[in-house]
Design a protein around this motif. Sequence first.
Motif, PDB file in Angstrom:
ATOM      1  N   GLY A  39       0.830  -1.197   0.000  1.00  0.00           N
ATOM      2  CA  GLY A  39       0.000   0.000   0.000  1.00  0.00           C
ATOM      3  C   GLY A  39       0.862   1.244   0.000  1.00  0.00           C
ATOM      4  N   PRO A  40       0.194   2.411   0.139  1.00  0.00           N
ATOM      5  CA  PRO A  40      -1.252   2.568   0.351  1.00  0.00           C
ATOM      6  C   PRO A  40      -2.038   2.419  -0.958  1.00  0.00           C
ATOM      7  CG  PRO A  40      -0.178   4.713   0.267  1.00  0.00           C
ATOM      8  CD  PRO A  40       0.928   3.697   0.191  1.00  0.00           C
ATOM      9  N   PHE A  41      -3.239   1.796  -0.837  1.00  0.00           N
ATOM     10  CA  PHE A  41      -4.107   1.579  -1.986  1.00  0.00           C
ATOM     11  C   PHE A  41      -5.364   2.439  -1.804  1.00  0.00           C
ATOM     12  CE2 PHE A  41      -2.072  -2.710  -1.284  1.00  0.00           C
ATOM     13  CZ  PHE A  41      -1.184  -2.636  -2.346  1.00  0.00           C
ATOM     14  N   TRP A  42      -5.638   3.291  -2.754  1.00  0.00           N
ATOM     15  CA  TRP A  42      -6.775   4.211  -2.667  1.00  0.00           C
ATOM     16  C   TRP A  42      -8.096   3.478  -2.919  1.00  0.00           C
ATOM     17  CZ3 TRP A  42      -8.853   8.261  -0.798  1.00  0.00           C
ATOM     18  CH2 TRP A  42      -9.927   8.910  -1.406  1.00  0.00           C
ATOM     19  N   SER A  43      -8.998   3.531  -1.935  1.00  0.00           N
ATOM     20  CA  SER A  43     -10.352   2.972  -2.050  1.00  0.00           C
ATOM     21  C   SER A  43     -10.348   1.477  -2.385  1.00  0.00           C
ATOM     22  CB  SER A  43     -11.167   3.735  -3.099  1.00  0.00           C
ATOM     23  OG  SER A  43     -11.370   5.069  -2.710  1.00  0.00           O
ATOM     24  N   ALA A  44      -9.293   0.764  -2.003  1.00  0.00           N
ATOM     25  CA  ALA A  44      -9.205  -0.658  -2.343  1.00  0.00           C
ATOM     26  C   ALA A  44     -10.136  -1.516  -1.497  1.00  0.00           C
ATOM     27  CB  ALA A  44      -7.765  -1.147  -2.160  1.00  0.00           C
ATOM     28  N   MET A  45     -10.464  -1.057  -0.285  1.00  0.00           N
ATOM     29  CA  MET A  45     -11.373  -1.806   0.575  1.00  0.00           C
ATOM     30  C   MET A  45     -12.583  -0.951   0.956  1.00  0.00           C
ATOM     31  SD  MET A  45     -10.541  -3.988   4.059  1.00  0.00           S
ATOM     32  CE  MET A  45     -10.322  -2.603   5.183  1.00  0.00           C
ATOM     33  N   ILE A  46     -12.321   0.223   1.527  1.00  0.00           N
ATOM     34  CA  ILE A  46     -13.389   1.162   1.881  1.00  0.00           C
ATOM     35  C   ILE A  46     -13.212   2.413   1.037  1.00  0.00           C
ATOM     36  CG2 ILE A  46     -14.451   2.493   3.746  1.00  0.00           C
ATOM     37  CD1 ILE A  46     -13.314   0.464   5.712  1.00  0.00           C
ATOM     38  N   PRO A  47     -14.242   2.812   0.293  1.00  0.00           N
ATOM     39  CA  PRO A  47     -14.112   3.990  -0.576  1.00  0.00           C
ATOM     40  C   PRO A  47     -13.625   5.227   0.173  1.00  0.00           C
ATOM     41  CG  PRO A  47     -16.138   2.819  -1.080  1.00  0.00           C
ATOM     42  CD  PRO A  47     -15.555   2.162   0.156  1.00  0.00           C
ATOM     43  N   GLU A  48     -12.696   5.931  -0.471  1.00  0.00           N
ATOM     44  CA  GLU A  48     -12.159   7.201   0.003  1.00  0.00           C
ATOM     45  C   GLU A  48     -11.270   7.064   1.245  1.00  0.00           C
ATOM     46  OE1 GLU A  48     -15.254  10.127   0.222  1.00  0.00           O
ATOM     47  OE2 GLU A  48     -15.761   9.920  -1.897  1.00  0.00           O
ATOM     48  N   TYR A  49     -10.808   5.853   1.505  1.00  0.00           N
ATOM     49  CA  TYR A  49      -9.783   5.615   2.529  1.00  0.00           C
ATOM     50  C   TYR A  49      -8.604   4.914   1.870  1.00  0.00           C
ATOM     51  CZ  TYR A  49     -13.024   6.575   6.401  1.00  0.00           C
ATOM     52  OH  TYR A  49     -13.895   7.173   7.291  1.00  0.00           O
ATOM     53  N   TRP A  50      -7.418   5.194   2.385  1.00  0.00           N
ATOM     54  CA  TRP A  50      -6.216   4.505   1.922  1.00  0.00           C
ATOM     55  C   TRP A  50      -6.052   3.204   2.708  1.00  0.00           C
ATOM     56  CZ3 TRP A  50      -3.541   6.172  -2.239  1.00  0.00           C
ATOM     57  CH2 TRP A  50      -3.712   7.503  -2.628  1.00  0.00           C
ATOM     58  N   LEU A  51      -5.791   2.111   2.012  1.00  0.00           N
ATOM     59  CA  LEU A  51      -5.617   0.804   2.644  1.00  0.00           C
ATOM     60  C   LEU A  51      -4.144   0.473   2.815  1.00  0.00           C
ATOM     61  CD1 LEU A  51      -6.657  -2.003   3.603  1.00  0.00           C
ATOM     62  CD2 LEU A  51      -6.561  -2.721   1.198  1.00  0.00           C
ATOM     63  N   THR A  52      -3.772   0.093   4.035  1.00  0.00           N
ATOM     64  CA  THR A  52      -2.463  -0.481   4.350  1.00  0.00           C
ATOM     65  C   THR A  52      -2.677  -1.965   4.590  1.00  0.00           C
ATOM     66  OG1 THR A  52      -1.565   1.529   5.373  1.00  0.00           O
ATOM     67  CG2 THR A  52      -0.624  -0.573   6.082  1.00  0.00           C
TER      68      THR A  52
END
Length: 341
Positions: free
Chosen positions: A97-110
Motif C-alpha cells: 500500500g497505500p491503496f486508494w479505495s481498495a477496501m473502503i471507498p475514500e480511505y487509503w488501505l495499508t
Amino acid sequence: MQHIGRSVAFPGHALGSGLTPTSAKELGLLPGTPVGTSLIDAHAGGVGVMESVPEAESKADLSDEEAICRRMVLVCGTSTCHMAVSKNKLFIPGVWGPFWSAMIPEYWLTEGGQSATGALLDYIVENHAAAPLLANHAASQSVSIFELLNKILLSMAHEQNIPFLSALSQDTHVLPDFHGNRSPVADPKSKGVICGLTLDTSEKYLALLYLATIQGIAYGTRHIVEHCNAHGHKIDTLLACGGLAKNSLYIQEHADIIGCPIILPRENESVLLGASVLGAVAAKKFSGIHDAMKSMNAAGKVVHPSSDPRVKKYHDAKYKIFRSLYEQQLSHRSTMAQALQ
C-alpha cells in the motif's frame, strides 16, 4: 497489450442493468437483480468486520472517521492479512500500500501480512512424531486436534503450578518465517527458526511447540502493528475473523502479546457478510459502504489482554528474543555469503 477495462469503480458500485435474463435463470434469481463491483476475499472480510465494535469499546471522543482508522482487521486463515485504513496516504516500508479505495471507498488501505499462519500450525503438528496418536485421541473425544492441544496445555499449566499458561514456552522460541517474511521486513529469503528442541516425542512436547508457534505468529503481528504505528498509523484495536479466530488460545495470546483488545464479529462468515454489504450498496439499500457496514456489522466476543503485569513482562522478554532470531539469521547469512565468495 489488450485492455480489460477503462473505468475504475468503487466497491459496491452498481454495474449495468443488473443480472441478464440468462444469468438470472442460471442463478435462480430475478432478471435485473443488482450486481456490484466486488473485492478479493480478504478485503471483503475487512468490510464484513471493520465496524463490528460494541458500544463499550467505541471511543466517544473520536469521530467515526477517526475511530475506524484506529482499527486493524486480521483475516486469519492459511495465511493472515493485516488491514488498516487511513484518510492520509501512508507509505510504510515492507508493507503493501497505500491503496486508494481498495477496501473502503475514500480511505487509503495499508495491508500487511504473514504468508504462513494456519498452514504453519498444521505443518508443526502434522510433522511431529506424536501427530498420529494425537489425532486418534482427538477423534475419540470428538474434538479437533487444536482443541485437544489447548486442553493439554491447560492441564500442563495446572500440573506444573505455573502462574500463567503462556509461561510453559519459556524455553522454546519460534520465528515463524517458514515461508519467508511478507511484513514488515519483506524478506522472502527469511527462514523459520525453532530454538529449544529436545528429543521429547510426546504429545505434551508437541503442545509446547504448538504454543510457542502461536506466540511466534503473534509476535509477528505485534511487529507489524508497531511498525505501522511508527509510520503514521494509530492502531489500538484489532478485529479478527477467519478459521484461526475460532481458536480461543490463539486469540488470547494475540491480545496478551500485542496489548490490544481483539473483537470477534458476531457473524462466522465475515467474507460472505462483506460481499452482502457490497450487494446491499449496489441495490441502493444504503447510501454507501460505510453506512452499510455500520448497519450490517455486529460485534460478538471481545477478548482483552491479561491484566497481570507478569504476563506483559514475560511477552516483552520473548518478543526481544523473537526479534533477535531474525537479526541472528541475517548475521549467519552474511557469514556464509562471505565464505562462498
